[in-house]
Design an enzyme around this catalytic site. Structure first.
Site, PDB file in Angstrom:
ATOM      1  N   ASP A 113      13.855 -36.889 -22.683  1.00  0.00           N
ATOM      2  CA  ASP A 113      13.793 -37.472 -21.350  1.00  0.00           C
ATOM      3  C   ASP A 113      14.760 -38.647 -21.325  1.00  0.00           C
ATOM      4  O   ASP A 113      14.659 -39.543 -22.163  1.00  0.00           O
ATOM      5  CB  ASP A 113      12.355 -37.950 -21.087  1.00  0.00           C
ATOM      6  CG  ASP A 113      11.949 -37.819 -19.637  1.00  0.00           C
ATOM      7  OD1 ASP A 113      12.720 -38.296 -18.783  1.00  0.00           O
ATOM      8  OD2 ASP A 113      10.874 -37.255 -19.363  1.00  0.00           O
ATOM      9  N   ASP A 221      15.606 -38.511 -15.679  1.00  0.00           N
ATOM     10  CA  ASP A 221      14.669 -39.172 -14.784  1.00  0.00           C
ATOM     11  C   ASP A 221      15.379 -39.738 -13.549  1.00  0.00           C
ATOM     12  O   ASP A 221      16.392 -40.431 -13.680  1.00  0.00           O
ATOM     13  CB  ASP A 221      14.006 -40.316 -15.572  1.00  0.00           C
ATOM     14  CG  ASP A 221      12.821 -40.915 -14.854  1.00  0.00           C
ATOM     15  OD1 ASP A 221      11.817 -40.216 -14.690  1.00  0.00           O
ATOM     16  OD2 ASP A 221      12.899 -42.097 -14.465  1.00  0.00           O
ATOM     17  N   GLU A 279      15.962 -34.884 -12.336  1.00  0.00           N
ATOM     18  CA  GLU A 279      14.845 -35.071 -11.413  1.00  0.00           C
ATOM     19  C   GLU A 279      15.396 -35.703 -10.138  1.00  0.00           C
ATOM     20  O   GLU A 279      16.048 -36.743 -10.200  1.00  0.00           O
ATOM     21  CB  GLU A 279      13.801 -35.993 -12.052  1.00  0.00           C
ATOM     22  CG  GLU A 279      12.524 -36.040 -11.223  1.00  0.00           C
ATOM     23  CD  GLU A 279      11.721 -37.316 -11.412  1.00  0.00           C
ATOM     24  OE1 GLU A 279      10.526 -37.297 -11.122  1.00  0.00           O
ATOM     25  OE2 GLU A 279      12.291 -38.340 -11.845  1.00  0.00           O
ATOM     26  N   HIS A 355       3.846 -34.517 -15.307  1.00  0.00           N
ATOM     27  CA  HIS A 355       3.015 -35.710 -15.548  1.00  0.00           C
ATOM     28  C   HIS A 355       2.871 -36.605 -14.326  1.00  0.00           C
ATOM     29  O   HIS A 355       2.163 -37.607 -14.387  1.00  0.00           O
ATOM     30  CB  HIS A 355       3.624 -36.494 -16.709  1.00  0.00           C
ATOM     31  CG  HIS A 355       4.988 -37.030 -16.355  1.00  0.00           C
ATOM     32  ND1 HIS A 355       6.069 -36.207 -16.140  1.00  0.00           N
ATOM     33  CD2 HIS A 355       5.410 -38.282 -16.135  1.00  0.00           C
ATOM     34  CE1 HIS A 355       7.114 -36.947 -15.805  1.00  0.00           C
ATOM     35  NE2 HIS A 355       6.746 -38.207 -15.790  1.00  0.00           N
ATOM     36  N   ASP A 356       3.585 -36.308 -13.244  1.00  0.00           N
ATOM     37  CA  ASP A 356       3.497 -37.126 -12.022  1.00  0.00           C
ATOM     38  C   ASP A 356       2.683 -36.452 -10.932  1.00  0.00           C
ATOM     39  O   ASP A 356       2.578 -36.980  -9.822  1.00  0.00           O
ATOM     40  CB  ASP A 356       4.900 -37.368 -11.443  1.00  0.00           C
ATOM     41  CG  ASP A 356       5.765 -38.230 -12.326  1.00  0.00           C
ATOM     42  OD1 ASP A 356       5.211 -39.029 -13.107  1.00  0.00           O
ATOM     43  OD2 ASP A 356       7.001 -38.107 -12.223  1.00  0.00           O
TER      44      ASP A 356
HETATM   45  O1  TEU Z   1       9.320 -40.133 -11.315  1.00  0.00           O
HETATM   46  C1  TEU Z   1       9.990 -40.374 -10.132  1.00  0.00           C
HETATM   47  C2  TEU Z   1       9.304 -40.257  -8.822  1.00  0.00           C
HETATM   48  O2  TEU Z   1       9.903 -40.619  -7.847  1.00  0.00           O
HETATM   49  C3  TEU Z   1       7.934 -39.738  -8.623  1.00  0.00           C
HETATM   50  O3  TEU Z   1       7.707 -38.520  -9.145  1.00  0.00           O
HETATM   51  C4  TEU Z   1       6.963 -40.771  -9.014  1.00  0.00           C
HETATM   52  O4  TEU Z   1       6.163 -40.295 -10.033  1.00  0.00           O
HETATM   53  C5  TEU Z   1       6.065 -41.204  -7.903  1.00  0.00           C
HETATM   54  O5  TEU Z   1       4.859 -40.550  -8.012  1.00  0.00           O
HETATM   55  C6  TEU Z   1       6.569 -41.073  -6.529  1.00  0.00           C
HETATM   56  O6  TEU Z   1       5.594 -41.485  -5.644  1.00  0.00           O
HETATM   57  C7  TEU Z   1       9.949 -40.451 -12.517  1.00  0.00           C
HETATM   58  C8  TEU Z   1       9.012 -40.206 -13.670  1.00  0.00           C
HETATM   59  O7  TEU Z   1       8.742 -38.842 -13.772  1.00  0.00           O
HETATM   60  C9  TEU Z   1       7.810 -41.067 -13.496  1.00  0.00           C
HETATM   61  O8  TEU Z   1       6.825 -40.815 -14.455  1.00  0.00           O
HETATM   62  C10 TEU Z   1       8.260 -42.505 -13.559  1.00  0.00           C
HETATM   63  O9  TEU Z   1       7.199 -43.355 -13.240  1.00  0.00           O
HETATM   64  C11 TEU Z   1       9.409 -42.784 -12.594  1.00  0.00           C
HETATM   65  O10 TEU Z   1      10.404 -41.776 -12.575  1.00  0.00           O
HETATM   66  C12 TEU Z   1      10.112 -44.049 -13.006  1.00  0.00           C
HETATM   67  O11 TEU Z   1      10.788 -43.847 -14.203  1.00  0.00           O
END
Ligand code: TEU
Ligand code: CA
Length: 601
Positions: A113, A221, A279, A355-356
């Site tokens: 990542d 990311d 992403e 994970h989000d």
């Molecule tokens: O996530 C980015 C993101 O914009 C979303 O998926 C975020 O989780 C949020 O829920 C939006 O409302 C990435 C990573 O996957 C996440 O775990 C991190 O917190 C974020 O970037 C910052 O690095």
């Protein structure tokens, strides 16, 4: 098969340029919750190594590990303090070298990542940058003077909201040097200034460091946030009752994004054979997507588009909202993205969990004891029959659920949930209805849902850690019935039925056997209008299949097969010993959440 008109529109299209990363099944490991080997209640790198045979057996080719670098864990490792070292809670660099060796031994690959939109506030670069306005690293980050309102109160440079805490500003005040720095996610995650070529070179070195160590690519990311509109203007007011506003128009797919991505490709990626997936939240524009993933464009292999995982957000509002959707919305998205990549030679990634996001079986189907396994198998059948690189999130292969509604807010550990709950407490204190709504939204949408420890066995803490340890996050209450061991020991829980795990294993195998269709073949949606059923045809020069998915808890008499004739139903999420009795043309009687895959004449 299709009407003459459709045939004309869809002459057989195939993105028939074979690449290993197109056929790969990628499994995402969220390391803190995967497997703990030293009894401290926190998953670790040796825990990943321990489970490699399990992953190989499932049909996994590539393992993507969420951040394990040195980090104060303000955002679970997405705040990196040192890109070239491992956090002691996960192990050591030697553990990673060993993991890479063991992965290669099994003919698999590792993807890291890469979090380079921002660093941790504890990264040496930021410590230097904030030490003084004269620091040589001052402009490695984005610093701006304060603004003052009519009453003389200090205000941030603009009205952008913090992404993981929308009640707050995206800017953080620094007492020492009397300026604000941009911190889109949390104050602990200052945004790097990509306008500075030295920053870009430092990032290129990070990529080389890991590629030379034996990793095979990166999940990047929020990579579409690295170029910001340099005017840093105020965002339009969209959410009336919030001081700060979504600022994505100014920082998602900004003016220099493609230049920066092409530079990474030219200087680093083109010298290696990699899988790259960016992403990309907020982006919907097709030209923008193709600029990144179009085969000719030399940026990234593919992106994570957010259409499906944003399906239940109120449009224009923040993520912690609830919005109804049905099969039509899902079909519209699937159809648009599948056709886009075929027609313009791009590439999709297929995922509905990470994970989000909440657990897919809870979010898109019915996770009651009665229907959970049907729902999980339906979602497997959908994903394994769509074009793109497959991503499976840990626990998805056993149908893990969201946390139970009975859990107290204190069980939610994620900074985003904590900030959200605090916002509701501050804004609506004493309002019981709003407090109940906050709890409901968290249970449905929070990232914590995907972060509970993986349920390996029916032993204490689901076998994630030792019995006398305290896992960093509570294990889902259902682990005695929902766990990997139960599904492996009993792959055929009753005649004609496969466990969710066995269904995934077979689905991945079948996808690979028929990659001409499922990975590279053409796509046509059947009937965009039906509110309950998602169905589509996939085909190559050799074979054609139809996937029919009842996204409702009701019986449906579905008559949209048109002139398609099924030769044989090859998979279903109900009793497969009786699958031959299903109609092969005309009207198909579908039971609640029923899913079928048929070979078409
Ligand atoms: O996530 C980015 C993101 O914009 C979303 O998926 C975020 O989780 C949020 O829920 C939006 O409302 C990435 C990573 O996957 C996440 O775990 C991190 O917190 C974020 O970037 C910052 O690095
Ligand atoms: Ca551990």
């Amino acid at each position: 098969m299709s009407s003459p008109q459709q045939k004309k529109k869809h002459l057989y299209v195939s993105t028939d340029k074979h690449r290993w990363w197109k056929e790969a099944v990628v499994y995402q490991v969220y390391p803190a919750s995967f497997k703990d080997t030293n009894g401290d209640g926190w998953g670790d790198v040796p825990g990943i190594t321990e489970k490699l045979d399990y992953l190989k057996d499932l049909g996994v080719d590539v393992i993507w590990v969420s951040p394990i670098y040195k980090s104060p864990q303000a955002d679970m490792g997405y705040d990196i303090a040192d890109y070239e070292d491992i956090d002691p809670s996960y192990g050591t660099l030697q553990d990673v070298d060993n993991l890479i060796k063991e992965i290669k031994k099994r003919d698999m690959k590792l993807v890291m990542d890469l979090v380079v939109n921002h660093t941790s506030e504890e990264h040496a670069w930021f410590l230097d940058s904030r030490s003084s306005k004269e620091s040589s690293k001052r402009d490695w980050y984005i610093w701006k003077p304060a603004k003052y309102d009519a009453d003389g109160n200090r205000q941030p440079p603009n009205n952008w909201a913090q992404i993981l805490g929308e009640a707050n500003s995206a800017w953080t005040w620094d007492e020492k040097t009397q300026e604000y720095y941009l911190s889109l996610f949390t104050p602990e995650q200052p945004d790097l200034n990509w306008e500075n070529p030295a920053v870009r070179e430092a990032v290129h070195d990070v990529l080389r460091f890991w590629l030379d160590r034996g990793v095979s690519g990166f999940r990047m990311d929020v990579i579409n946030l690295i170029s910001k509109v340099q005017s840093f203007g105020d965002a339009e007011i969209k959410v009336e009752d919030n001081k700060y506003q979504p600022g994505d128009k100014f920082y998602a797919n900004g003016p220099r994004l493609h230049e920066f991505l092409k530079e990474i490709n030219r200087k680093v990626l083109s010298k290696y054979d990699t899988l790259t997936v960016g992403e990309m939240p907020f982006v919907r524009d097709e030209d923008e997507i193709i600029r990144v993933v179009g085969a000719e464009n030399e940026e990234l292999n593919m992106i994570f588009a957010f259409d499906i995982v944003d399906i239940d957000n109120v449009p224009g509002d923040f993520k912690y909202t609830l919005h109804p959707w049905d099969a039509r919305d899902l079909k519209e998205i699937i159809n648009r993205l599948q056709r886009l990549m075929l027609e313009r030679d791009g590439w999709n990634s297929i995922f509905i969990e990470n994970h989000d996001q909440p657990r897919s079986v809870s979010r898109y189907t019915d996770d009651s004891d009665e229907f959970r396994e049907y729902g999980a198998r339906l979602l497997c059948l959908m994903q394994t029959t769509l074009a793109g690189t497959m991503y499976v999130y840990q626990g998805e292969e056993i149908g893990m659920r969201n946390v139970p509604p009975s859990w107290e807010p204190s069980e939610y550990k994620d900074i985003e949930s904590v900030n959200f709950f605090k916002k509701y407490q501050d804004m609506y204190s004493g309002n019981e209805e709003k407090q109940a709504l906050a709890r409901k939204i968290m249970q449905k949408k929070s990232r914590d849902n995907a972060r509970t420890p993986v349920q390996w066995t029916a032993e204490p803490h689901a076998g994630f850690t030792s019995a006398n340890a305290k896992p960093w996050m509570r294990v889902n209450d259902d682990y005695k019935t929902v766990n990997a061991k139960a599904q492996l020991d009993n792959a055929n829980p009753s005649p004609g039925y496969l466990s969710v795990h066995a269904f995934w294993k077979r689905g991945l195998e079948y996808r690979k056997e028929n990659k001409d269709v499922f990975v590279y073949g053409d796509f046509e949606v059947l009937d965009l209008e039906d509110k309950k059923v998602v169905a589509y045809k996939r085909w190559s020069e050799k074979n054609a299949f139809v996937t029919v998915l009842n996204f409702s808890g009701e019986n449906v008499a579905w008559d949209k097969l048109g002139d398609l004739k099924v030769k044989k139903w090859v998979a279903g999420n109900y009793d497969e010993t009786e699958i031959d009795s299903k109609a092969k043309s005309g009207t198909l009687d579908l039971r609640p959440w029923e899913a079928l895959l048929g070979l078409v004449e």
